[in-house]
Design a protein around this motif. Sequence first.
Motif, short mmCIF file in Angstrom:
data_model
loop_
_atom_site.label_atom_id
_atom_site.label_comp_id
_atom_site.label_asym_id
_atom_site.label_seq_id
_atom_site.Cartn_x
_atom_site.Cartn_y
_atom_site.Cartn_z
N TYR A 83 -4.48 9.18 -1.51
CA TYR A 83 -5.50 10.21 -1.37
C TYR A 83 -6.88 9.56 -1.41
N GLN A 105 -10.83 10.83 -2.44
CA GLN A 105 -11.57 11.92 -3.06
C GLN A 105 -13.05 11.58 -3.10
N GLU A 108 -15.25 17.13 -5.07
CA GLU A 108 -14.26 17.72 -4.18
C GLU A 108 -12.86 17.35 -4.63
N GLY A 109 -11.88 18.06 -4.09
CA GLY A 109 -10.50 17.74 -4.40
C GLY A 109 -10.03 16.57 -3.57
N PRO A 110 -8.92 15.93 -3.97
CA PRO A 110 -8.39 14.81 -3.20
C PRO A 110 -7.84 15.27 -1.85
N LEU A 132 -13.27 7.62 -3.98
CA LEU A 132 -12.23 7.29 -4.95
C LEU A 132 -10.89 7.35 -4.23
N LEU A 150 -6.82 7.14 -4.50
CA LEU A 150 -5.77 7.36 -5.48
C LEU A 150 -4.40 7.22 -4.84
N LEU A 198 2.95 15.35 -9.57
CA LEU A 198 2.60 13.98 -9.22
C LEU A 198 2.09 13.18 -10.40
N PHE A 222 -0.48 10.09 -10.89
CA PHE A 222 -1.54 9.41 -10.15
C PHE A 222 -1.83 8.05 -10.76
N GLY A 223 -2.20 7.12 -9.90
CA GLY A 223 -2.72 5.86 -10.39
C GLY A 223 -4.11 6.09 -10.95
N GLN A 224 -4.67 5.04 -11.56
CA GLN A 224 -5.97 5.20 -12.22
C GLN A 224 -7.11 5.37 -11.23
N GLY A 225 -6.86 5.05 -9.97
CA GLY A 225 -7.89 5.21 -8.97
C GLY A 225 -8.70 3.95 -8.73
N ILE A 275 -12.48 3.01 -7.24
CA ILE A 275 -13.77 3.50 -6.75
C ILE A 275 -14.31 2.46 -5.78
#
Lengths: 117, 115
Positions: free
Chosen positions: B35, B37, B41-43, B86, B88, B103, B105-108, B110
Amino acid sequence: GAVVSQHPSWVICKSGTSVKIECRSLDFQATTMFWYRQFPKQSLMLMATSNEGSKATYEQGVEKDKFLINHASLTLSTLTVTSAHPEDSSFYICSAREGWGSHSPLHFGNGTRLTVT
Amino acid sequence: TQLLEQSPQFLSIQEGENLTVYCNSSSVFSSLQWYRQEPGEGPVLLVTVVTGGEVKKLKRLTFQFGDARKDSSLHITAAQPGDTGLYLCAGPRAPGGTSYGKLTFGQGTILTVHP
């Protein structure tokens, strides 16, 4: 494409008050909805799973009496943050699962920024 | 609980450079998703990979699913400022299970691409 609408997009409330966030699937029936919480520059953390007509399933560490979830129809789920405190300030995101298939698509809302003063 | 380890956590590069983001787990996933993001906003789903060894391309983005279905990577060629955001990775919560919407999620990561 399928759209999930979240309302409000942002809200500021005083400590001790309650805030309701709505998550609507606009053009499909959402068999299941999910509520996530996200702190700045961090990932999404699942709070609860919401199925229409039944009680929500909360993740470990999430207080069900503080974060009330209602899923009254196949197109609407609400999250109410009760007696909000500044530490509840966060970005809350819902997602909705379309259909029943094993890889049925997920659609995310645009999130709600909650600030508790 | 299945965990997804994403790296790097932060990436700051110049326009035109290439980059790779990694998503690793000790568990097998039936599928993984990526994803993107943007703030406030949403992913937004970029891709879903379901077959071990699978490679998918989305313009300048190349996604790969490891042969053992325990890892995935996202490679961006000639990054542009519009790629900033970001990123993800996410996978279904059930070990080796199908995607029922819950789900992890990974830590993301940036990503900032400077003009």
